[in-house]
Each structure stands twice: as structure tokens, then as C-alpha cells.
Write a protein that holds these residues in place. Structure first.
Motif, PDB file in Angstrom:
ATOM      1  N   LEU A  79       0.839  -1.212   0.000  1.00 34.46           N
ATOM      2  CA  LEU A  79       0.000   0.000   0.000  1.00 34.46           C
ATOM      3  C   LEU A  79       0.875   1.264   0.000  1.00 34.46           C
ATOM      4  O   LEU A  79       2.098   1.189   0.095  1.00 34.46           O
ATOM      5  CB  LEU A  79      -0.942  -0.010   1.201  1.00 34.46           C
ATOM      6  CG  LEU A  79      -2.065  -1.056   1.161  1.00 34.46           C
ATOM      7  CD1 LEU A  79      -2.959  -0.924   2.383  1.00 34.46           C
ATOM      8  CD2 LEU A  79      -2.902  -0.945  -0.102  1.00 34.46           C
ATOM      9  N   SER A  80       0.198   2.426  -0.071  1.00 37.36           N
ATOM     10  CA  SER A  80       0.896   3.684  -0.377  1.00 37.36           C
ATOM     11  C   SER A  80       1.993   4.095   0.592  1.00 37.36           C
ATOM     12  O   SER A  80       3.094   4.463   0.167  1.00 37.36           O
ATOM     13  CB  SER A  80      -0.119   4.813  -0.504  1.00 37.36           C
ATOM     14  OG  SER A  80      -0.914   4.887   0.659  1.00 37.36           O
ATOM     15  N   ALA A  81       1.719   4.050   1.910  1.00 37.92           N
ATOM     16  CA  ALA A  81       2.720   4.558   2.861  1.00 37.92           C
ATOM     17  C   ALA A  81       3.932   3.625   2.913  1.00 37.92           C
ATOM     18  O   ALA A  81       5.078   4.087   2.947  1.00 37.92           O
ATOM     19  CB  ALA A  81       2.098   4.734   4.240  1.00 37.92           C
ATOM     20  N   SER A 116      -6.782  -1.276  -8.892  1.00 36.07           N
ATOM     21  CA  SER A 116      -6.005  -0.043  -8.923  1.00 36.07           C
ATOM     22  C   SER A 116      -6.473   0.777  -7.722  1.00 36.07           C
ATOM     23  O   SER A 116      -7.061   0.224  -6.780  1.00 36.07           O
ATOM     24  CB  SER A 116      -6.221   0.701 -10.238  1.00 36.07           C
ATOM     25  OG  SER A 116      -5.394   1.862 -10.261  1.00 36.07           O
ATOM     26  N   SER A 117      -6.239   2.061  -7.725  1.00 40.10           N
ATOM     27  CA  SER A 117      -6.501   2.877  -6.524  1.00 40.10           C
ATOM     28  C   SER A 117      -6.669   4.340  -6.917  1.00 40.10           C
ATOM     29  O   SER A 117      -6.185   4.776  -7.972  1.00 40.10           O
ATOM     30  CB  SER A 117      -5.297   2.727  -5.587  1.00 40.10           C
ATOM     31  OG  SER A 117      -5.202   3.798  -4.679  1.00 40.10           O
ATOM     32  N   ILE A 118      -7.294   5.108  -5.999  1.00 41.47           N
ATOM     33  CA  ILE A 118      -7.308   6.569  -6.169  1.00 41.47           C
ATOM     34  C   ILE A 118      -5.875   7.101  -6.160  1.00 41.47           C
ATOM     35  O   ILE A 118      -5.628   8.219  -6.597  1.00 41.47           O
ATOM     36  CB  ILE A 118      -8.144   7.288  -5.078  1.00 41.47           C
ATOM     37  CG1 ILE A 118      -7.710   6.831  -3.667  1.00 41.47           C
ATOM     38  CG2 ILE A 118      -9.638   7.055  -5.297  1.00 41.47           C
ATOM     39  CD1 ILE A 118      -8.297   7.681  -2.536  1.00 41.47           C
ATOM     40  N   MET A 141       5.426   6.335  -5.324  1.00 42.08           N
ATOM     41  CA  MET A 141       5.798   5.072  -5.983  1.00 42.08           C
ATOM     42  C   MET A 141       4.569   4.171  -6.119  1.00 42.08           C
ATOM     43  O   MET A 141       4.391   3.489  -7.127  1.00 42.08           O
ATOM     44  CB  MET A 141       6.916   4.378  -5.189  1.00 42.08           C
ATOM     45  CG  MET A 141       7.326   3.073  -5.797  1.00 42.08           C
ATOM     46  SD  MET A 141       7.675   3.189  -7.576  1.00 42.08           S
ATOM     47  CE  MET A 141       9.442   3.225  -7.593  1.00 42.08           C
ATOM     48  N   TYR A 142       3.709   4.191  -5.094  1.00 39.74           N
ATOM     49  CA  TYR A 142       2.467   3.415  -5.156  1.00 39.74           C
ATOM     50  C   TYR A 142       1.662   3.824  -6.383  1.00 39.74           C
ATOM     51  O   TYR A 142       1.207   2.986  -7.171  1.00 39.74           O
ATOM     52  CB  TYR A 142       1.681   3.684  -3.874  1.00 39.74           C
ATOM     53  CG  TYR A 142       0.360   2.961  -3.742  1.00 39.74           C
ATOM     54  CD1 TYR A 142       0.312   1.579  -3.614  1.00 39.74           C
ATOM     55  CD2 TYR A 142      -0.838   3.681  -3.691  1.00 39.74           C
ATOM     56  CE1 TYR A 142      -0.902   0.930  -3.444  1.00 39.74           C
ATOM     57  CE2 TYR A 142      -2.052   3.031  -3.526  1.00 39.74           C
ATOM     58  CZ  TYR A 142      -2.078   1.658  -3.402  1.00 39.74           C
ATOM     59  OH  TYR A 142      -3.276   1.018  -3.232  1.00 39.74           O
ATOM     60  N   GLY A 143       1.506   5.132  -6.555  1.00 39.31           N
ATOM     61  CA  GLY A 143       0.742   5.645  -7.693  1.00 39.31           C
ATOM     62  C   GLY A 143       1.384   5.276  -9.022  1.00 39.31           C
ATOM     63  O   GLY A 143       0.692   4.914  -9.984  1.00 39.31           O
ATOM     64  N   GLY A 182      -1.496   1.951   4.598  1.00 42.34           N
ATOM     65  CA  GLY A 182      -2.048   2.875   3.604  1.00 42.34           C
ATOM     66  C   GLY A 182      -2.212   4.280   4.170  1.00 42.34           C
ATOM     67  O   GLY A 182      -2.055   4.507   5.378  1.00 42.34           O
ATOM     68  N   THR A 183      -2.550   5.215   3.297  1.00 42.01           N
ATOM     69  CA  THR A 183      -2.775   6.608   3.692  1.00 42.01           C
ATOM     70  C   THR A 183      -4.168   6.763   4.294  1.00 42.01           C
ATOM     71  O   THR A 183      -4.402   7.612   5.156  1.00 42.01           O
ATOM     72  CB  THR A 183      -2.616   7.504   2.443  1.00 42.01           C
ATOM     73  OG1 THR A 183      -1.304   7.268   1.930  1.00 42.01           O
ATOM     74  CG2 THR A 183      -2.798   8.972   2.753  1.00 42.01           C
ATOM     75  N   THR A 184      -5.118   5.947   3.831  1.00 40.24           N
ATOM     76  CA  THR A 184      -6.497   6.063   4.311  1.00 40.24           C
ATOM     77  C   THR A 184      -6.745   5.213   5.573  1.00 40.24           C
ATOM     78  O   THR A 184      -7.877   5.138   6.041  1.00 40.24           O
ATOM     79  CB  THR A 184      -7.483   5.622   3.206  1.00 40.24           C
ATOM     80  OG1 THR A 184      -7.150   4.293   2.795  1.00 40.24           O
ATOM     81  CG2 THR A 184      -7.432   6.542   1.999  1.00 40.24           C
TER      82      THR A 184
HETATM   83  C1  AKB Z   1      -3.880   3.388   0.590  1.00 35.68           C
HETATM   84  O1  AKB Z   1      -4.201   4.310   1.378  1.00 35.68           O
HETATM   85  O2  AKB Z   1      -2.727   3.174   0.216  1.00 35.68           O
HETATM   86  C2  AKB Z   1      -4.991   2.538   0.013  1.00 35.68           C
HETATM   87  C3  AKB Z   1      -5.485   3.091  -1.272  1.00 35.68           C
HETATM   88  C4  AKB Z   1      -6.410   4.232  -1.279  1.00 35.68           C
HETATM   89  O3  AKB Z   1      -5.119   2.608  -2.295  1.00 35.68           O
HETATM   90  N1  AKB Z   1      -6.044   2.402   0.968  1.00 35.68           N
END
Ligand code: AKB
Length: 316
Positions: A79-81, A116-118, A141-143, A182-184
Motif C-alpha cells: 500500500l501507499s505509505a 487499482s486505486s485513487i 511510488m504506489y501511484g 495505507g494513507t487512508t
Molecule cells: C492506501 O491508502 O494506500 C490505500 C489506497 C487508497 O489505495 N487504501
């Protein structure tokens, strides 16, 4: 879908999805896989489970052959973080794993899903009601791995005819398994802490809007998209999906309806705040609604009632 193999089945989405797919398609028709094998896991105990390292193409292929799989749900990813802290590993796992999974889908003619993801959007993307097709220049990098993954899905569909399907998930809130880095994640932590301490310190700042969705809606979305007739789907990279656009204070108000003395405070984590600010406030889900009848059921209020009830039951 008749025989489904899931990678990353012990993660936040995998845990909920495996249970639901076993109910719907039969426990013998869902093969859960992961690189971990913890004790006391319903995913491991209540059906078929196999160890799988998705960076090993042959290992994926061996399981597909062994279980005569026809559908591959590829969830294994950072995940993102965490990806921001370990960018090389994120590229290796998120891209290497996806490429291997797509190759196996091509060779064995499998129906294919990967999220995929926001996070596939970036600071230059329109922030409000972000369109389905728009500018994607993520700064994490996640994006980068999510945009590249979307392009790979498109490529495998157009070049090889692989039946690729995907959604851009927002933050997912669930009571079964915790999200991993993750960020969320604050939107999950807040419910646990509300019950334990009647207080929560948010690492995301006040007024920061992001899209969110309750896990039962996310699981239903995957099933609905996978069951949709192939000729109805125009978008093969990933569909925008979301149920609500919310900030930390929205959760505070919703929780206070159940726990009146709940207090929210802030201690902002600069890394995750920067990521959150690079993502949309709200995304437009019209294509998903039109092409495969996406229709989430949980509002913030309904989700909050259910989350608190389920977490209370779990802690008994
Ligand atoms: C994250 O926060 O990395 C995930 C996501 C929105 O893809 N929950």
C-alpha cells in the motif's frame, strides 16, 4: 467464475473477499494464497490455502494448473505509505507480481481482476468529481505502480485478449482485517480507538477529503464487475468506484452519534498528509454505474453503525 485463485488473500481485501467468494461459489472452488501463513486465520482454516510468492511466475502457474483455475484475482501488493518507505520493493512486488499474474492469465486464458486505486491520480488531476479518463501523474511510488498496472491491464486486453477487469479503490473500511500501511488507514483506526478510548488522534489533517467505501460494497463491486458480460465493458484499465467523499471531522460527527464523548485530535504525519493531498477529494463513478451497475449501499452513517456493532461483537 468457476475456480478462483486469489493472491494476497490474507490482506484487508483478501480476507473479506475470500469468505464471500467461498459462500457464493463453494469453498472447494476458491484457492486462497499468500506469502504468510498465520495461525488462527479464517482464510487458512475454512478452505483451500496455498503458500505463494507472486514474484515467482512458475509458482503461480503451478497452482493454476494444479487447481484447474479459470479466474485469477491478484491482490498481492504494497500500500501507499509502505511503498513510499520501500520504493524498490514496491516496484518489484507491485509490478513484478502483476506482470507475472497477467502472463499466467494470458497463457491459461484466465479471467483477471486486480485493484487499482485513487492513488493512481496525482496533484495535477482535477480534484473534484475526478473523471474516469483524466490526467494521471501520481507523485508516489504506489501511484506509479498503479498507473503502470492500469496500462498493463489495457495492454494485455488489447494485445492478447486477456479479460482484464479492475477498479480504482478508494480507502476501504473493514472490521475483519486491518489495512497494512495505507494513507487512508486512519478511517479504520478511528473506529477501533473510538471503542477502546473514546478518542482518536488523526495522522491526516482536518478538512482533508478523500473517497472511502465500506468493505461489503468493495467485495460486491468485485463480484459484480467479474460477473458482468465482457461486451458491456468499455474500460479495461480500471473503473472509478467510491461510496463517500469524507474528511476526519465527518467520521468524528458520525461516531459521536453512537459515542457522545468521542474526541478527535490531530497529529499530522507529513508523509501521509502529502500523499493524501496529492489524491482527489471525490471521484466520478458514472462509468462503473453505467457499464456494470455499480451501486454501493453503505453511507457514512450506515457504515458507522455496522462497524461499531461488528467491532463490539468481535471484542467479546
Ligand atoms: C492506501 O491508502 O494506500 C490505500 C489506497 C487508497 O489505495 N487504501
Amino acid at each position: 467464475m468457476k475456480k478462483i485463485l486469489i493472491t494476497g488473500a490474507l490482506g484487508q481485501i483478501g480476507t473479506a473477499l475470500t469468505t464471500r467468494l467461498r459462500e457464493k461459489y463453494g469453498a472447494d472452488n476458491v484457492i486462497a494464497t499468500d506469502i504468510h501463513k498465520p495461525e488462527n486465520s479464517t482464510v487458512v482454516e475454512n478452505g483451500l490455502f496455498e503458500y505463494l510468492d507472486v514474484t515467482n511466475l512458475t509458482a503461480i502457474e503451478d497452482l493454476v494448473k494444479k487447481h484447474e483455475v479459470d479466474s485469477l484475482i491478484h491482490l498481492a501488493a504494497l500500500l501507499s505509505a509502505v511503498a513510499e518507505a520501500k520504493p524498490q520493493l514496491a516496484w518489484e512486488l507491485n509490478m513484478g507480481g502483476l506482470m507475472n499474474a497477467l502472463e499466467v492469465a494470458r497463457i491459461h486464458n484466465l479471467k483477471f481482476f486486480t485493484p487499482s486505486s485513487i492513488g493512481a491520480f496525482g496533484p495535477q488531476t482535477p480534484k473534484d468529481q475526478t473523471p474516469q479518463v483524466t490526467l494521471q501523474r501520481p507523485t508516489t511510488m504506489y501511484g506509479v505502480t498503479k498507473v503502470s498496472g492500469e496500462l498493463l491491464c489495457d495492454y494485455y486486453y488489447h494485445k492478447f485478449g486477456v479479460d482484464t477487469r479492475s477498479v480504482r479503490f478508494p480507502g476501504l473500511i473493514s472490521y475483519e482485517a486491518l489495512p497494512g500501511g495505507g494513507t487512508t488507514d486512519y478511517a479504520v483506526d478511528i473506529y477501533y480507538e473510538a471503542l477502546k478510548k473514546h478518542a482518536y488522534t488523526s495522522f491526516i489533517d482536518k478538512g482533508t477529503y478523500m473517497d472511502m467505501m465500506y468493505m461489503p460494497d468493495a467485495v460486491e463491486a468485485i463480484i459484480r464487475l467479474m460477473e458482468a458480460p465482457a461486451n458491456q465493458l468499455i474500460n479495461r484499465n480500471a473503473f472509478n468506484v467510491s461510496a463517500m467523499s469524507v474528511c476526519p471531522e465527518d467520521f468524528e460527527k458520525a461516531i459521536q452519534k453512537h459515542i457522545a464523548d468521542f474526541k478527535l485530535s490531530f497529529e499530522v504525519d507529513p508523509v501521509r498528509q502529502t500523499i493524501a493531498e496529492s489524491w482527489p477529494n471525490s471521484i466520478d463513478t458514472t462509468s462503473a454505474r453505467e457499464e456494470w451497475n455499480f451501486s454501493p449501499e453503505y453511507s457514512l452513517e450506515r457504515m458507522t453503525t455496522d462497524m461499531l456493532e461488528k467491532l463490539k461483537e468481535k471484542s467479546k
